[in-house]
Structures are given as structure tokens and as C-alpha cells.
Motif scaffolding. Structure first.
Motif: not given
Length: 155
Positions: A27, A70, A74, A128
Motif C-alpha cells: 500500500d 489515486l 493520498y 493507498d
């Protein structure tokens, strides 16, 4: 490196150096230093004002993030490199117009020079969190009646 992928917008040419535009591991992602460089036209926009250069750098960050689905919200950390720290307030004004609260953590440093006469450069870290947002909102009874709604609170 294992367990990572690179990010580069499809319309961008490969970097002429031994570096990735961005790397994603799970992530977490890191975007390499971005200059006010038009990657479509393959040229620096060094003739523009600091405002034009800051906006182009942030445009580049944004375009890289889009490749991952995104946006700028973010980003959790930005490092800004300025060739003249006296231009900090001008950079900060534009930065504040492009990023929203809560703003990413930020470090700003003055450097002697940047590639090809640029006045500003930025790199960034992002996370993310979409799957966590979905999970959190699914269990928020203010938004849905069961565990399968998938509504994401974007506020």
C-alpha cells in the motif's frame, strides 16, 4: 527489488537515468524527485515563473498517482527543494491551493542548483488507503444497512 511495481504514466518516456519514476510496495509508494519537466514534450519548462514550475511539478505528481488510481490526497510526505528559500512563501501559497487539509507532512530545503536550471523539485511518499476506507465505511451504519454496501466516505 521483489514485491514491488513501478509506476510511470503511459504517455511518459522512460527516464534517461537509472531510477524509477515511482515504486509501489503493498500500500506504500515513493515518487522520485519531479522537476518542472513536460514529459510529453520532453523538455524542461525552466523559462516559466516559480509559480509555473511549482504547478508543473505538482501536475507530474498528480499524473503519477493517477496511474495507481489515486490523487494528491493520498500523499503523506513531500520534500520540496528550492534553489532560493526566499521563494518559500510563493511556493507555499501554490502548494496550499493544490493540496488540501490535512496537508502532507513536508520538508523544504534550499539547494545550490537543480538539474537543467529548475527552480523547484519535489519527491513524495504516498499510501493507498482505499481498501481501508471502503472497509471502514462499510461498517459505518450512517452510510449503509449491511456489510456489503461499499460506500466510501469522501469527506
Amino acid at each position: 527489488m521483489r514485491y514491488c511495481k513501478t509506476l510511470r504514466p503511459d504517455s511518459w518516456s522512460k527516464l534517461p537515468i537509472n531510477a524509477s519514476t515511482a515504486l509501489v510496495v503493498g500500500d506504500f509508494g515513493v515518487i522520485s524527485a519531479q522537476l518542472p519537466y513536460d514529459r510529453i514534450k520532453s523538455k524542461m519548462i525552466k523559462d516559466h515563473s516559480l509559480a509555473g514550475q511549482v504547478n508543473k511539478v505538482i501536475d507530474n505528481l498528480e499524473e503519477i498517482l493517477k496511474k495507481q488510481g489515486l490523487d494528491l490526497s493520498y500523499i503523506v510526505k513531500v520534500t520540496v527543494y528550492l534553489t532560493d528559500l526566499n521563494q518559500y512563501e510563493e511556493m507555499d501559497k501554490i502548494y496550499g491551493e493544490r493540496f488540501t487539509s490535512p496537508y502532507p507532512a513536508r520538508t523544504c530545503v534550499e539547494v545550490t542548483n537543480l538539474f537543467d536550471g529548475a527552480k523547484v523539485q519535489m519527491d513524495a511518499w504516498f499510501i493507498d488507503t482505499k481498501k481501508y476506507e471502503k472497509s471502514e465505511s462499510c461498517h459505518n451504519r450512517d452510510y449503509c444497512d449491511d456489510d456489503s454496501c461499499g460506500i466510501i466516505d469522501t469527506k
